[in-house]
Scaffold this motif. Structure first.
Motif, PDB file in Angstrom:
ATOM      1  N   ARG A  24       0.802  -1.229   0.000  1.00 41.09           N
ATOM      2  CA  ARG A  24       0.000   0.000   0.000  1.00 41.09           C
ATOM      3  C   ARG A  24       0.834   1.277   0.000  1.00 41.09           C
ATOM      4  NH1 ARG A  24      -4.316  -2.508  -1.824  1.00 41.09           N
ATOM      5  NH2 ARG A  24      -4.568  -4.479  -0.690  1.00 41.09           N
ATOM      6  N   GLU A  82      -7.453   8.897   7.673  1.00 39.44           N
ATOM      7  CA  GLU A  82      -7.229   8.615   6.256  1.00 39.44           C
ATOM      8  C   GLU A  82      -6.575   7.246   6.067  1.00 39.44           C
ATOM      9  OE1 GLU A  82      -4.882  11.915   5.118  1.00 39.44           O
ATOM     10  OE2 GLU A  82      -6.580  13.298   4.932  1.00 39.44           O
ATOM     11  N   GLU A 126      -9.386   4.748   6.529  1.00 38.77           N
ATOM     12  CA  GLU A 126     -10.361   4.779   5.437  1.00 38.77           C
ATOM     13  C   GLU A 126      -9.807   4.223   4.136  1.00 38.77           C
ATOM     14  OE1 GLU A 126     -11.173   8.886   5.269  1.00 38.77           O
ATOM     15  OE2 GLU A 126     -12.387   8.934   7.093  1.00 38.77           O
ATOM     16  N   GLY A 127      -8.484   4.331   3.956  1.00 36.23           N
ATOM     17  CA  GLY A 127      -7.886   3.918   2.692  1.00 36.23           C
ATOM     18  C   GLY A 127      -7.105   2.626   2.781  1.00 36.23           C
ATOM     19  N   GLU A 146      -8.377  -0.272   5.175  1.00 37.19           N
ATOM     20  CA  GLU A 146      -9.640  -0.819   4.687  1.00 37.19           C
ATOM     21  C   GLU A 146      -9.399  -1.752   3.499  1.00 37.19           C
ATOM     22  OE1 GLU A 146     -13.875  -1.257   4.481  1.00 37.19           O
ATOM     23  OE2 GLU A 146     -12.571  -0.450   6.025  1.00 37.19           O
ATOM     24  N   ARG A 147      -8.512  -1.341   2.587  1.00 35.67           N
ATOM     25  CA  ARG A 147      -8.218  -2.181   1.424  1.00 35.67           C
ATOM     26  C   ARG A 147      -7.455  -3.446   1.828  1.00 35.67           C
ATOM     27  NH1 ARG A 147      -7.568   3.026  -0.777  1.00 35.67           N
ATOM     28  NH2 ARG A 147      -5.309   3.040  -0.470  1.00 35.67           N
TER      29      ARG A 147
END
Length: 798
Positions: free
Chosen positions: A742, A776, A779-780, A783-784
């Motif tokens: 990520r 953030e 949320e990004g 979460e992925r």
């Protein structure tokens, strides 16, 4: 002396009768007789009583001139030194409060003003033992301890006495004295003697002891300790020790002592040794020992997977050594602590090192160019080659000298993993990786491969320099750093950068800071490539496993995308399977399989299997989604409700103090799952948020149905054989995946993992780290990641 004069005046002003016991002179009484002050002031200090007694006539006589003191008085003077050392740990305020309580109540307070019950107990037991050796039945032991003909100190005589065969009474006496010396004598430990066995048949060892004393010296007894070494940018090398993480045996002893202290005197019998209890101590009942073992096991469950440096005690420094060079004398000798040295180390770890004369990239490149311009037949070509290696690898010159090997051929497996290798044909470095945690454990099929050697493409033209100097042949061209060679290296640096005042230490430290600057401050990468240790870099290294391509890119980027491109070469590492860094990092497939197994058991299994699997699934989500250490119980709080956002979670890590409290935003799918979990746990949101009467994460014992707190080791019973690693492995997976797959910024990863520079928590009230970045992150990337491993909100089985 003024204070003593005042005290004498006060005593004389009392006008006590001549026959008052308080007016007795300081005179010794025969050991077999009862001293008139027994039961009065002699009860203040067990050791004080020894000053009022002398030997029974048959025990010993003076061996020197008529005016020489008795051997007993010499022996007692030596012993008094250790008692005074123990008493130096007492805070003045605590002692005054002790005296005030005694004066106001007229009764001696039940607890002495020592820093711990253990130390007070050992002082008392050792003092009683010294009192006992004045008796005739201990005459042989007294003669042995009082014999100073060889000039050896008391602790050496005690050590040798322990190794001899004594009867039970004498062994108890010598052991009580040895226990006190163990607490107050630096580096000294009791002789192991005959093996001692616990009820389980396993050999027992003694509890780790560490105390800071007010005399400026710090004693570290026989102990599991971590020795740390570091070097400042100015070239100061220092070493210090931290108390090792708590062990099962140590926790059992500590809990057993607490249970014995809380047990009425009539229930625990006569104290056998005056010190901390052993598991085979007859003063503790079998029930107490079993209870202590069980509670210690519960308390430490899962903590064996915390990296040692992260779990070690770090409140005090036990040993410091400062040296300016390899052969310079110590400024502060090992075993002593100075405020200046402690402050020096604190500043060193407060943040990344800063120095006004640190090398810049263009200066490093100037040095590399200047090296290529040196005469090919230079008498100093070997040490100049070493300077280049320092810059290229970020390692000190003495490490280059002792480990560098040159090979004419191409890169290959099977080279000595402890040495630094340069392969001329493929133009590659093969360097040792820092030893990971749990290195001794065999690799499990569910974990990524961890390679012990790192392959780096040459980015600085080291091969060209070897050919220029005629050194591109098999061998070790630089085997010794002489004074002349070091002088030549410093002379070259002065010529190449006359205005920079460059040192060899700056050359060795350049790459570390350059990688930090070009890799988003990732300490794990900087420590992995250079082998240096700084701040929490070792902890990061125990969690992060980097793909080879990540390491190569970081190394090339540090040299500003150097145009030096080595020929294509085969690498022995499959990027999909592993890389460099941490061990016991599970693969994505293994994590996916674990979650699928738990989800299946929770949905269709029989109780209590279904309930236990659902709790384990929830904990796995918390470890992955929040970077939570699975040895803590979090507190879920609605701090974000007023902002219309999702739940935040607050938890205390590591030292379990408010300073280590951190807050993480909860990813959407994990927050949704927690809303389902509240129905499973209690049926009411408020009880989930403030659960205190029952475990927030319960485990139902399959045999008895008892409801206990879920422990990390329970996962293995639930998930086997589908997942062979520990629950803690999911935290290592999250750190690795978020960085590798990520591309999360290293500063955000530190906040997510609970890692930060010394006393610079991102959650501190004075921190400038914006909490929005955590939201953030949740949320990004997080979460992925949860989506990639198949974590889905799951309702409890109806």
């Amino acid at each position: 002396m003024d204070t003593i004069d005042v005290l004498v005046d006060v005593v004389q002003a009392q006008a006590w009768p001549v026959d008052d016991l308080r007016m007795l002179p300081m005179a010794r009484t025969n050991a077999s007789a009862k001293h008139p002050l027994s039961g009065y002031c002699l009860s203040v200090s067990f050791h004080w009583a020894n000053l009022f007694y002398t030997l029974e006539p048959s025990v010993g006589t003076s061996t020197g001139p008529a005016d020489a003191p008795l051997p007993f008085e010499d022996l007692m003077a030596e012993f008094s030194t250790y008692v005074l050392a123990a008493q130096s740990s007492i805070e003045p305020g605590a002692y005054l409060a002790f005296c005030q309580s005694w004066w106001s109540s007229g009764q001696l307070p039940s607890r002495a003003p020592y820093t711990s019950r253990r130390l007070a107990s050992r002082v008392a037991a050792a003092s009683r033992a010294m009192r006992q050796i004045t008796l005739a039945e201990h005459g042989e032991l007294f003669s042995y301890l009082a014999d100073r003909t060889a000039g050896d100190p008391l602790y050496e005589r005690v050590d040798s006495a322990q190794r001899l065969g004594w009867d039970e009474d004498n062994e108890r006496v010598i052991d009580a004295i040895a226990r006190l010396l163990e607490d107050v004598r630096l580096g000294w430990s009791r002789s192991p003697g005959p093996p001692r066995r616990s009820s389980t048949g396993k050999a027992t060892s003694r509890k780790v002891v560490h105390r800071n004393f007010r005399d400026g010296f710090v004693r570290v007894s026989e102990q599991e300790a971590i020795l740390l070494k570091d070097t400042t940018e100015e070239g100061w090398a220092f070493e210090y020790m931290l108390v090792a993480p708590e062990t099962m045996e140590g926790a059992t002893r500590e809990r057993l002592q607490e249970l014995i202290d809380a047990t009425p005197v009539s229930d625990k019998g006569e104290e056998s040794n005056g010190g901390a209890p052993d598991e085979d101590d007859s003063s503790a009942s079998e029930d107490l020992k079993e209870r202590a073992r069980n509670e210690a096991e519960i308390r430490l469950d899962g903590s064996e997977w915390i990296p040692a440096e992260e779990a070690a005690g770090n409140d005090g420094l036990e040993a410091i050594r400062l040296d300016t060079s390899e052969d310079a004398p110590a400024v502060t000798s090992t075993g002593t602590s100075s405020r200046a040295a402690a402050e020096h180390i604190r500043r060193h770890h407060f943040a990344h090192r800063l120095a006004k004369n640190r090398l810049l990239l263009n200066e490093a490149q100037q040095l590399l160019a200047a090296l290529r311009e040196e005469p090919a037949e230079s008498d100093d070509r070997e040490v100049l080659m070493g300077v280049h290696a320092c810059l290229a690898l970020g390692r000190p010159i003495h490490e280059i000298v002792s480990k560098l090997c040159i090979h004419e051929g191409g890169a290959r497996l099977g080279l000595n993993p402890e040495e630094i290798h340069y392969m001329c044909e493929s133009r590659q470095w093969i360097v040792p990786c820092p030893a990971p945690a749990w290195q001794e454990l065999d690799r499990d099929t569910d974990e990524r491969i961890q390679w012990p050697q790192m392959w780096l493409n040459d980015q600085t033209g080291f091969g060209a320099l070897l050919r220029h100097f005629g050194l591109a042949t098999d061998g070790r061209p630089l085997q010794k750093l002489t004074v002349n060679r070091k002088r030549a290296a410093n002379g070259f640096l002065a010529r190449a950068l006359p205005k920079a005042d460059t040192t060899l230490e700056q050359c060795a430290n350049f790459l570390f800071h350059q990688i930090l600057a070009t890799s988003q401050g990732d300490l794990g990468l900087a420590c992995l490539i250079t082998g240096q240790r700084h701040s929490h870099g070792s902890s990061v290294g125990h969690y992060a496993n980097y793909r080879p391509q990540t390491v190569w890119r970081a190394y090339r980027r540090a040299w500003a995308g150097s145009s030096v491109v080595p020929p294509a070469a085969a690498y022995p590492i499959d990027e999909a399977q592993g890389g460099y860094g941490a061990k016991r990092v599970p693969t994505t497939e293994a994590v996916r399989r674990l979650l699928a197994t738990l989800r299946s058991q929770a949905a269709s299994g029989q109780d209590p299997q279904s309930c236990n699997a659902y709790v384990a699934y929830t904990l796995a989500g918390l470890v992955l989604g929040l970077g939570m250490r699975p040895v803590v119980e979090p507190r879920i709080t609605d701090v974000a409700e007023s902002f219309g956002k999702k739940l935040f979670l607050s938890l205390i890590d590591k030292a379990r103090t408010d300073y280590h409290r951190r807050i993480n935003a909860i990813p959407a799918r994990l927050a949704k799952h927690l809303l389902h979990y509240e129905v499973f746990g209690s049926g009411t949101r408020q009880c989930l948020l403030t659960s205190e009467d029952s475990p927030l994460f319960p485990y139902i014992e399959p045999g008895t149905g008892a409801r206990v707190c879920f422990r990390p080791s329970h996962l293995q019973a639930i998930a086997a054989p589908h997942f062979a690693l520990e629950l803690y492995a999911l935290r290592r997976y999250a750190r690795t995946h978020l960085r590798e797959a990520r591309g999360v910024h290293a500063e955000d990863l530190d906040a997510y993992m609970g890692h930060w520079l010394h006393r610079v928590s991102p959650h501190d009230p004075l921190s400038t780290y914006p909490m929005r970045r955590l939201a953030e992150l949740a949320e990004g990337p997080v979460e992925r990641m949860l989506d990639a491993v198949g974590f889905e909100p799951l309702k409890p089985k109806a």
